[in-house]
Write a protein that holds these residues in place. Structure first.
Motif, mmCIF file in Angstrom:
data_model
loop_
_atom_site.group_PDB
_atom_site.id
_atom_site.type_symbol
_atom_site.label_atom_id
_atom_site.label_comp_id
_atom_site.label_asym_id
_atom_site.label_seq_id
_atom_site.Cartn_x
_atom_site.Cartn_y
_atom_site.Cartn_z
ATOM 1 N N ASP A 29 0.835 -1.208 0.000
ATOM 2 C CA ASP A 29 0.000 0.000 0.000
ATOM 3 C C ASP A 29 0.871 1.260 0.000
ATOM 4 O O ASP A 29 0.549 2.255 -0.661
ATOM 5 C CB ASP A 29 -0.926 0.005 1.216
ATOM 6 C CG ASP A 29 -2.029 -1.039 1.108
ATOM 7 O OD1 ASP A 29 -2.311 -1.473 -0.029
ATOM 8 O OD2 ASP A 29 -2.610 -1.407 2.149
ATOM 9 N N ARG A 30 1.986 1.224 0.723
ATOM 10 C CA ARG A 30 2.906 2.364 0.750
ATOM 11 C C ARG A 30 3.533 2.578 -0.624
ATOM 12 O O ARG A 30 3.699 3.723 -1.084
ATOM 13 C CB ARG A 30 4.006 2.137 1.790
ATOM 14 C CG ARG A 30 3.521 2.189 3.230
ATOM 15 C CD ARG A 30 4.674 1.875 4.171
ATOM 16 N NE ARG A 30 4.247 1.835 5.558
ATOM 17 C CZ ARG A 30 5.036 1.472 6.565
ATOM 18 N NH1 ARG A 30 6.304 1.142 6.321
ATOM 19 N NH2 ARG A 30 4.584 1.450 7.803
ATOM 20 N N ILE A 31 3.895 1.473 -1.276
ATOM 21 C CA ILE A 31 4.493 1.575 -2.613
ATOM 22 C C ILE A 31 3.482 2.158 -3.585
ATOM 23 O O ILE A 31 3.825 3.001 -4.426
ATOM 24 C CB ILE A 31 4.961 0.191 -3.097
ATOM 25 C CG1 ILE A 31 6.084 -0.339 -2.203
ATOM 26 C CG2 ILE A 31 5.427 0.260 -4.547
ATOM 27 C CD1 ILE A 31 6.499 -1.755 -2.521
ATOM 28 N N ARG A 32 2.225 1.725 -3.487
ATOM 29 C CA ARG A 32 1.187 2.221 -4.385
ATOM 30 C C ARG A 32 1.020 3.737 -4.234
ATOM 31 O O ARG A 32 0.836 4.455 -5.236
ATOM 32 C CB ARG A 32 -0.144 1.525 -4.106
ATOM 33 C CG ARG A 32 -1.287 2.045 -5.000
ATOM 34 C CD ARG A 32 -2.629 1.496 -4.622
ATOM 35 N NE ARG A 32 -2.797 0.144 -5.113
ATOM 36 C CZ ARG A 32 -2.775 -0.939 -4.352
ATOM 37 N NH1 ARG A 32 -2.586 -0.814 -3.044
ATOM 38 N NH2 ARG A 32 -2.946 -2.126 -4.866
ATOM 39 N N MET A 33 1.072 4.224 -3.012
ATOM 40 C CA MET A 33 0.899 5.661 -2.782
ATOM 41 C C MET A 33 2.018 6.471 -3.445
ATOM 42 O O MET A 33 1.776 7.542 -4.012
ATOM 43 C CB MET A 33 0.880 5.945 -1.276
ATOM 44 C CG MET A 33 -0.359 5.408 -0.565
ATOM 45 S SD MET A 33 -0.282 5.653 1.228
ATOM 46 C CE MET A 33 -0.270 7.456 1.318
ATOM 47 N N ILE A 60 10.740 -13.853 -10.862
ATOM 48 C CA ILE A 60 9.670 -14.865 -10.924
ATOM 49 C C ILE A 60 8.390 -14.307 -11.567
ATOM 50 O O ILE A 60 7.468 -15.058 -11.862
ATOM 51 C CB ILE A 60 9.370 -15.444 -9.527
ATOM 52 C CG1 ILE A 60 8.892 -14.360 -8.565
ATOM 53 C CG2 ILE A 60 10.605 -16.129 -8.964
ATOM 54 C CD1 ILE A 60 7.429 -14.297 -8.382
ATOM 55 N N GLY A 61 8.348 -13.001 -11.788
ATOM 56 C CA GLY A 61 7.178 -12.399 -12.413
ATOM 57 C C GLY A 61 7.196 -10.894 -12.199
ATOM 58 O O GLY A 61 8.186 -10.323 -11.714
ATOM 59 N N LEU A 62 6.095 -10.256 -12.562
ATOM 60 C CA LEU A 62 5.962 -8.805 -12.432
ATOM 61 C C LEU A 62 4.757 -8.469 -11.564
ATOM 62 O O LEU A 62 3.790 -9.229 -11.502
ATOM 63 C CB LEU A 62 5.818 -8.167 -13.811
ATOM 64 C CG LEU A 62 6.944 -8.441 -14.813
ATOM 65 C CD1 LEU A 62 6.576 -7.895 -16.191
ATOM 66 C CD2 LEU A 62 8.251 -7.853 -14.341
ATOM 67 N N LEU A 63 4.819 -7.312 -10.919
ATOM 68 C CA LEU A 63 3.733 -6.862 -10.047
ATOM 69 C C LEU A 63 3.381 -5.420 -10.397
ATOM 70 O O LEU A 63 4.272 -4.571 -10.535
ATOM 71 C CB LEU A 63 4.161 -6.963 -8.577
ATOM 72 C CG LEU A 63 3.142 -6.512 -7.530
ATOM 73 C CD1 LEU A 63 1.889 -7.389 -7.571
ATOM 74 C CD2 LEU A 63 3.754 -6.501 -6.135
ATOM 75 N N LYS A 64 2.082 -5.178 -10.531
ATOM 76 C CA LYS A 64 1.606 -3.829 -10.835
ATOM 77 C C LYS A 64 0.511 -3.470 -9.835
ATOM 78 O O LYS A 64 -0.462 -4.195 -9.684
ATOM 79 C CB LYS A 64 1.062 -3.759 -12.265
ATOM 80 C CG LYS A 64 0.690 -2.361 -12.715
ATOM 81 C CD LYS A 64 0.271 -2.348 -14.190
ATOM 82 C CE LYS A 64 -0.038 -0.949 -14.670
ATOM 83 N NZ LYS A 64 -0.442 -0.961 -16.100
ATOM 84 N N LEU A 65 0.693 -2.345 -9.143
ATOM 85 C CA LEU A 65 -0.265 -1.879 -8.140
ATOM 86 C C LEU A 65 -1.007 -0.664 -8.693
ATOM 87 O O LEU A 65 -0.392 0.375 -8.971
ATOM 88 C CB LEU A 65 0.463 -1.511 -6.851
ATOM 89 C CG LEU A 65 1.353 -2.593 -6.244
ATOM 90 C CD1 LEU A 65 2.144 -2.047 -5.063
ATOM 91 C CD2 LEU A 65 0.529 -3.795 -5.839
ATOM 92 N N THR A 66 -2.313 -0.791 -8.869
ATOM 93 C CA THR A 66 -3.103 0.296 -9.470
ATOM 94 C C THR A 66 -3.985 0.956 -8.417
ATOM 95 O O THR A 66 -4.246 0.412 -7.356
ATOM 96 C CB THR A 66 -3.995 -0.223 -10.605
ATOM 97 O OG1 THR A 66 -5.065 -0.999 -10.066
ATOM 98 C CG2 THR A 66 -3.185 -1.103 -11.562
ATOM 99 N N ASN A 67 -4.473 2.144 -8.740
ATOM 100 C CA ASN A 67 -5.327 2.900 -7.822
ATOM 101 C C ASN A 67 -6.807 2.675 -8.090
ATOM 102 O O ASN A 67 -7.662 3.399 -7.568
ATOM 103 C CB ASN A 67 -5.023 4.403 -7.912
ATOM 104 C CG ASN A 67 -3.834 4.786 -7.043
ATOM 105 O OD1 ASN A 67 -3.629 4.209 -5.984
ATOM 106 N ND2 ASN A 67 -3.040 5.750 -7.500
ATOM 107 N N GLU A 68 -7.135 1.708 -8.909
ATOM 108 C CA GLU A 68 -8.546 1.438 -9.225
ATOM 109 C C GLU A 68 -9.272 0.881 -8.013
ATOM 110 O O GLU A 68 -8.708 0.137 -7.223
ATOM 111 C CB GLU A 68 -8.621 0.433 -10.391
ATOM 112 C CG GLU A 68 -8.050 0.984 -11.679
ATOM 113 C CD GLU A 68 -8.151 -0.033 -12.802
ATOM 114 O OE1 GLU A 68 -9.079 -0.871 -12.763
ATOM 115 O OE2 GLU A 68 -7.300 -0.031 -13.700
#
Length: 280
Positions: free
Chosen positions: A246-250, A272-280
Protein backbone atom coordinates in the motif's frame (compact mmCIF):
# COMPACT_ATOMS: atom_id res chain seq x y z
CA UNK A 1 36.44 -49.07 30.73
CA UNK A 2 32.85 -48.09 31.52
CA UNK A 3 33.39 -44.81 29.69
CA UNK A 4 34.36 -46.64 26.47
CA UNK A 5 31.39 -49.01 26.80
CA UNK A 6 29.03 -46.02 27.10
CA UNK A 7 30.62 -44.39 24.04
CA UNK A 8 30.21 -47.58 21.98
CA UNK A 9 26.59 -47.98 23.12
CA UNK A 10 25.95 -44.33 22.18
CA UNK A 11 27.38 -44.84 18.68
CA UNK A 12 25.22 -47.96 18.21
CA UNK A 13 22.09 -46.08 19.34
CA UNK A 14 22.81 -43.22 16.93
CA UNK A 15 23.14 -45.76 14.10
CA UNK A 16 19.83 -47.40 15.04
CA UNK A 17 18.07 -44.01 15.15
CA UNK A 18 19.41 -43.06 11.69
CA UNK A 19 18.21 -46.37 10.23
CA UNK A 20 14.79 -45.89 11.83
CA UNK A 21 14.51 -42.37 10.37
CA UNK A 22 15.45 -43.66 6.89
CA UNK A 23 12.89 -46.48 7.07
CA UNK A 24 10.21 -44.07 8.25
CA UNK A 25 11.05 -41.63 5.45
CA UNK A 26 10.83 -44.35 2.80
CA UNK A 27 7.56 -45.59 4.30
CA UNK A 28 6.07 -42.08 4.28
CA UNK A 29 7.08 -41.65 0.63
CA UNK A 30 5.57 -45.00 -0.31
CA UNK A 31 2.38 -44.17 1.59
CA UNK A 32 2.11 -40.80 -0.15
CA UNK A 33 2.59 -42.40 -3.55
CA UNK A 34 -0.23 -44.91 -3.16
CA UNK A 35 -2.68 -43.07 -0.92
CA UNK A 36 -2.67 -39.72 -2.69
CA UNK A 37 -5.46 -39.19 -5.19
CA UNK A 38 -3.47 -39.40 -8.43
CA UNK A 39 -6.26 -38.07 -10.61
CA UNK A 40 -6.73 -35.03 -12.82
CA UNK A 41 -9.91 -34.40 -10.79
CA UNK A 42 -7.96 -34.05 -7.52
CA UNK A 43 -8.46 -30.40 -6.36
CA UNK A 44 -5.01 -30.26 -4.70
CA UNK A 45 -3.21 -31.45 -7.83
CA UNK A 46 -0.68 -28.90 -9.09
CA UNK A 47 0.33 -29.65 -12.71
CA UNK A 48 3.82 -28.35 -13.48
CA UNK A 49 3.92 -29.39 -17.13
CA UNK A 50 2.10 -31.59 -19.62
CA UNK A 51 2.83 -32.72 -23.16
CA UNK A 52 1.14 -34.76 -25.88
CA UNK A 53 3.10 -37.31 -27.89
CA UNK A 54 3.79 -36.28 -31.50
CA UNK A 55 1.20 -38.83 -32.68
CA UNK A 56 -1.23 -37.39 -30.05
CA UNK A 57 -2.09 -40.87 -28.69
CA UNK A 58 -0.59 -40.28 -25.23
CA UNK A 59 0.01 -37.46 -22.82
CA UNK A 60 2.35 -37.14 -19.87
CA UNK A 61 1.93 -35.02 -16.76
CA UNK A 62 4.51 -33.69 -14.31
CA UNK A 63 2.78 -32.76 -11.07
CA UNK A 64 2.79 -32.47 -7.28
CA UNK A 65 0.22 -32.07 -4.51
CA UNK A 66 -0.54 -28.84 -2.67
CA UNK A 67 -0.43 -29.66 1.04
CA UNK A 68 -1.53 -26.23 2.18
CA UNK A 69 0.58 -24.91 5.05
CA UNK A 70 2.93 -27.89 4.65
CA UNK A 71 3.95 -26.74 1.18
CA UNK A 72 4.16 -29.12 -1.76
CA UNK A 73 4.75 -32.82 -2.12
CA UNK A 74 7.53 -34.43 -4.14
CA UNK A 75 7.17 -34.35 -7.93
CA UNK A 76 5.50 -37.23 -9.82
CA UNK A 77 5.44 -38.12 -13.51
CA UNK A 78 2.65 -40.09 -15.17
CA UNK A 79 1.80 -40.99 -18.76
CA UNK A 80 -1.72 -41.97 -19.86
CA UNK A 81 -3.79 -42.16 -23.03
CA UNK A 82 -4.68 -38.78 -24.48
CA UNK A 83 -8.38 -39.28 -23.92
CA UNK A 84 -10.84 -36.89 -22.26
CA UNK A 85 -12.39 -39.80 -20.33
CA UNK A 86 -9.03 -40.86 -18.86
CA UNK A 87 -8.35 -38.92 -15.67
CA UNK A 88 -6.57 -41.49 -13.50
CA UNK A 89 -2.82 -40.96 -13.24
CA UNK A 90 -1.88 -43.78 -10.85
CA UNK A 91 -1.74 -46.48 -13.54
CA UNK A 92 0.77 -44.41 -15.50
CA UNK A 93 3.08 -43.43 -12.62
CA UNK A 94 6.71 -43.53 -13.71
CA UNK A 95 8.77 -45.78 -11.37
CA UNK A 96 10.75 -43.98 -8.67
CA UNK A 97 14.28 -43.18 -9.79
CA UNK A 98 13.23 -42.10 -13.30
CA UNK A 99 11.79 -38.87 -14.62
CA UNK A 100 10.24 -37.86 -17.94
CA UNK A 101 12.29 -35.46 -20.05
CA UNK A 102 10.14 -35.40 -23.21
CA UNK A 103 9.06 -37.20 -26.37
CA UNK A 104 11.29 -38.07 -29.27
CA UNK A 105 10.17 -37.70 -32.87
CA UNK A 106 8.98 -41.33 -32.98
CA UNK A 107 6.51 -40.76 -30.10
CA UNK A 108 8.73 -42.71 -27.72
CA UNK A 109 8.74 -41.48 -24.15
CA UNK A 110 12.18 -40.30 -23.08
CA UNK A 111 13.09 -41.07 -19.47
CA UNK A 112 16.19 -40.19 -17.53
CA UNK A 113 17.55 -42.03 -14.53
CA UNK A 114 18.23 -39.84 -11.51
CA UNK A 115 18.66 -40.00 -7.76
CA UNK A 116 15.87 -37.99 -6.06
CA UNK A 117 16.36 -36.48 -2.62
CA UNK A 118 13.59 -38.60 -1.07
CA UNK A 119 15.31 -41.95 -1.49
CA UNK A 120 18.87 -43.16 -1.78
CA UNK A 121 18.37 -46.25 -3.94
CA UNK A 122 16.42 -46.76 -7.14
CA UNK A 123 13.96 -49.60 -6.62
CA UNK A 124 13.28 -50.35 -10.27
CA UNK A 125 15.38 -50.93 -13.36
CA UNK A 126 13.91 -50.16 -16.77
CA UNK A 127 15.43 -51.42 -20.00
CA UNK A 128 15.96 -49.22 -23.00
CA UNK A 129 13.31 -49.61 -25.73
CA UNK A 130 10.95 -51.59 -23.47
CA UNK A 131 7.26 -50.69 -23.18
CA UNK A 132 5.66 -48.97 -20.22
CA UNK A 133 1.87 -48.66 -20.04
CA UNK A 134 1.77 -49.57 -23.74
CA UNK A 135 4.25 -46.85 -24.71
CA UNK A 136 7.76 -47.45 -25.99
CA UNK A 137 10.28 -45.78 -23.73
CA UNK A 138 13.79 -44.56 -24.35
CA UNK A 139 16.25 -44.25 -21.46
CA UNK A 140 18.31 -41.21 -22.31
CA UNK A 141 21.59 -40.00 -20.90
CA UNK A 142 22.13 -37.57 -23.75
CA UNK A 143 20.04 -35.03 -25.64
CA UNK A 144 17.18 -36.36 -27.73
CA UNK A 145 16.69 -35.56 -31.36
CA UNK A 146 13.58 -33.68 -30.34
CA UNK A 147 12.63 -30.04 -30.72
CA UNK A 148 10.61 -30.17 -27.50
CA UNK A 149 13.46 -31.43 -25.35
CA UNK A 150 15.98 -29.12 -27.01
CA UNK A 151 13.83 -26.10 -26.20
CA UNK A 152 13.36 -27.23 -22.60
CA UNK A 153 17.11 -27.71 -22.13
CA UNK A 154 17.94 -24.32 -23.64
CA UNK A 155 15.49 -22.55 -21.34
CA UNK A 156 16.48 -24.40 -18.16
CA UNK A 157 19.15 -22.51 -16.21
CA UNK A 158 19.20 -24.62 -13.02
CA UNK A 159 21.30 -27.73 -12.36
CA UNK A 160 19.88 -30.72 -14.24
CA UNK A 161 17.79 -33.30 -12.39
CA UNK A 162 15.97 -30.62 -10.37
CA UNK A 163 12.52 -29.13 -10.59
CA UNK A 164 12.18 -25.48 -9.58
CA UNK A 165 8.79 -23.79 -9.77
CA UNK A 166 6.79 -21.11 -8.02
CA UNK A 167 3.27 -19.80 -7.46
CA UNK A 168 2.11 -16.33 -6.42
CA UNK A 169 -1.08 -16.11 -4.34
CA UNK A 170 -3.30 -13.29 -3.10
CA UNK A 171 -4.38 -14.91 0.17
CA UNK A 172 -5.47 -18.38 -1.08
CA UNK A 173 -6.21 -17.36 -4.70
CA UNK A 174 -3.59 -18.27 -7.29
CA UNK A 175 -2.44 -15.30 -9.37
CA UNK A 176 0.10 -17.10 -11.52
CA UNK A 177 2.40 -20.13 -11.58
CA UNK A 178 5.59 -20.68 -13.53
CA UNK A 179 8.94 -22.48 -13.52
CA UNK A 180 12.55 -22.11 -14.64
CA UNK A 181 11.85 -23.68 -18.03
CA UNK A 182 9.19 -21.09 -18.87
CA UNK A 183 10.73 -18.01 -20.49
CA UNK A 184 7.51 -16.01 -19.96
CA UNK A 185 7.11 -13.90 -16.83
CA UNK A 186 3.50 -13.23 -15.84
CA UNK A 187 2.17 -9.98 -14.38
CA UNK A 188 0.02 -9.84 -11.24
CA UNK A 189 -2.12 -6.70 -11.16
CA UNK A 190 -3.41 -5.73 -7.70
CA UNK A 191 -6.08 -3.05 -7.46
CA UNK A 192 -6.51 -0.66 -4.55
CA UNK A 193 -10.08 -1.94 -4.19
CA UNK A 194 -8.97 -5.58 -3.84
CA UNK A 195 -9.70 -6.98 -0.38
CA UNK A 196 -6.90 -9.21 0.87
CA UNK A 197 -4.43 -9.66 3.72
CA UNK A 198 -1.15 -10.53 2.00
CA UNK A 199 0.46 -11.87 -1.13
CA UNK A 200 2.29 -15.18 -0.77
CA UNK A 201 5.08 -16.63 -2.86
CA UNK A 202 5.55 -20.41 -2.84
CA UNK A 203 8.96 -21.25 -4.26
CA UNK A 204 9.62 -24.98 -4.62
CA UNK A 205 12.88 -26.89 -5.00
CA UNK A 206 12.43 -30.61 -5.62
CA UNK A 207 15.72 -31.34 -3.86
CA UNK A 208 15.56 -29.07 -0.83
CA UNK A 209 13.23 -28.10 2.03
CA UNK A 210 15.73 -26.78 4.54
CA UNK A 211 15.36 -23.71 6.73
CA UNK A 212 17.08 -20.83 4.94
CA UNK A 213 17.14 -17.06 4.70
CA UNK A 214 15.03 -15.90 1.77
CA UNK A 215 14.60 -12.50 0.17
CA UNK A 216 12.19 -10.84 -2.24
CA UNK A 217 12.91 -7.49 -3.85
CA UNK A 218 10.50 -5.34 -5.85
CA UNK A 219 12.60 -3.60 -8.50
CA UNK A 220 11.62 -0.91 -11.00
CA UNK A 221 14.04 0.76 -13.41
CA UNK A 222 16.99 -0.78 -11.55
CA UNK A 223 15.78 0.74 -8.26
CA UNK A 224 14.73 -1.45 -5.33
CA UNK A 225 11.39 -0.16 -4.00
CA UNK A 226 10.99 -2.74 -1.22
CA UNK A 227 12.81 -5.70 0.31
CA UNK A 228 11.08 -8.55 2.14
CA UNK A 229 13.08 -10.99 4.26
CA UNK A 230 11.97 -14.33 5.66
CA UNK A 231 13.71 -17.27 7.31
CA UNK A 232 11.81 -20.54 6.99
CA UNK A 233 11.76 -23.84 5.14
CA UNK A 234 12.15 -23.37 1.40
CA UNK A 235 8.71 -24.91 0.73
CA UNK A 236 6.95 -22.59 3.22
CA UNK A 237 4.87 -19.68 1.85
CA UNK A 238 6.77 -16.39 1.80
CA UNK A 239 4.45 -13.50 2.82
CA UNK A 240 4.61 -10.15 1.02
CA UNK A 241 2.91 -7.80 3.48
CA UNK A 242 -0.01 -5.74 2.20
CA UNK A 243 0.80 -2.62 4.24
CA UNK A 244 4.16 -2.30 2.46
CA UNK A 245 2.51 -2.74 -0.93
CA UNK A 246 0.00 0.00 0.00
CA UNK A 247 2.91 2.36 0.75
CA UNK A 248 4.49 1.58 -2.61
CA UNK A 249 1.19 2.22 -4.39
CA UNK A 250 0.90 5.66 -2.78
CA UNK A 251 4.38 6.69 -3.95
CA UNK A 252 4.53 4.75 -7.24
CA UNK A 253 1.01 4.08 -8.56
CA UNK A 254 0.65 1.94 -11.70
CA UNK A 255 4.38 1.21 -11.82
CA UNK A 256 5.34 -2.26 -13.05
CA UNK A 257 7.88 -3.93 -10.77
CA UNK A 258 10.00 -7.03 -11.13
CA UNK A 259 9.60 -9.61 -8.35
CA UNK A 260 13.13 -10.87 -7.67
CA UNK A 261 13.55 -13.90 -5.41
CA UNK A 262 16.86 -15.05 -3.90
CA UNK A 263 18.16 -17.47 -1.26
CA UNK A 264 21.44 -19.35 -0.55
CA UNK A 265 20.72 -21.68 -3.50
CA UNK A 266 19.47 -18.99 -5.90
CA UNK A 267 22.21 -16.55 -4.84
CA UNK A 268 22.05 -14.31 -7.91
CA UNK A 269 18.27 -14.05 -7.73
CA UNK A 270 15.61 -14.88 -10.29
CA UNK A 271 12.75 -12.78 -11.66
CA UNK A 272 9.67 -14.86 -10.92
CA UNK A 273 7.18 -12.40 -12.41
CA UNK A 274 5.96 -8.80 -12.43
CA UNK A 275 3.73 -6.86 -10.05
CA UNK A 276 1.61 -3.83 -10.84
CA UNK A 277 -0.26 -1.88 -8.14
CA UNK A 278 -3.10 0.30 -9.47
CA UNK A 279 -5.33 2.90 -7.82
CA UNK A 280 -8.55 1.44 -9.22
Amino acid sequence: MKKWILIIIGIILIGIIRIAIKINSDFDDLTETYNSEHSLDEPNLNILSESKSPNEKYKYYEYQFDKGALGYSRVFWSVIENNESRNELKSGLIPSGYKIIGWNDDSELALQKWKPYYESNTRYELDNKMEFNGIKIHISNTELNSKIEKKERENTSIVSDTITNWQLYIDSELLFASNVADSNRFTAEIKKSDKYENLYLKFFYDFNNEIMKREIKLVSENKTLATFENENRSHSPFPIEKYILDRIRMANPNREMKIVYSDPIMKNGIIIGLLKLTNE
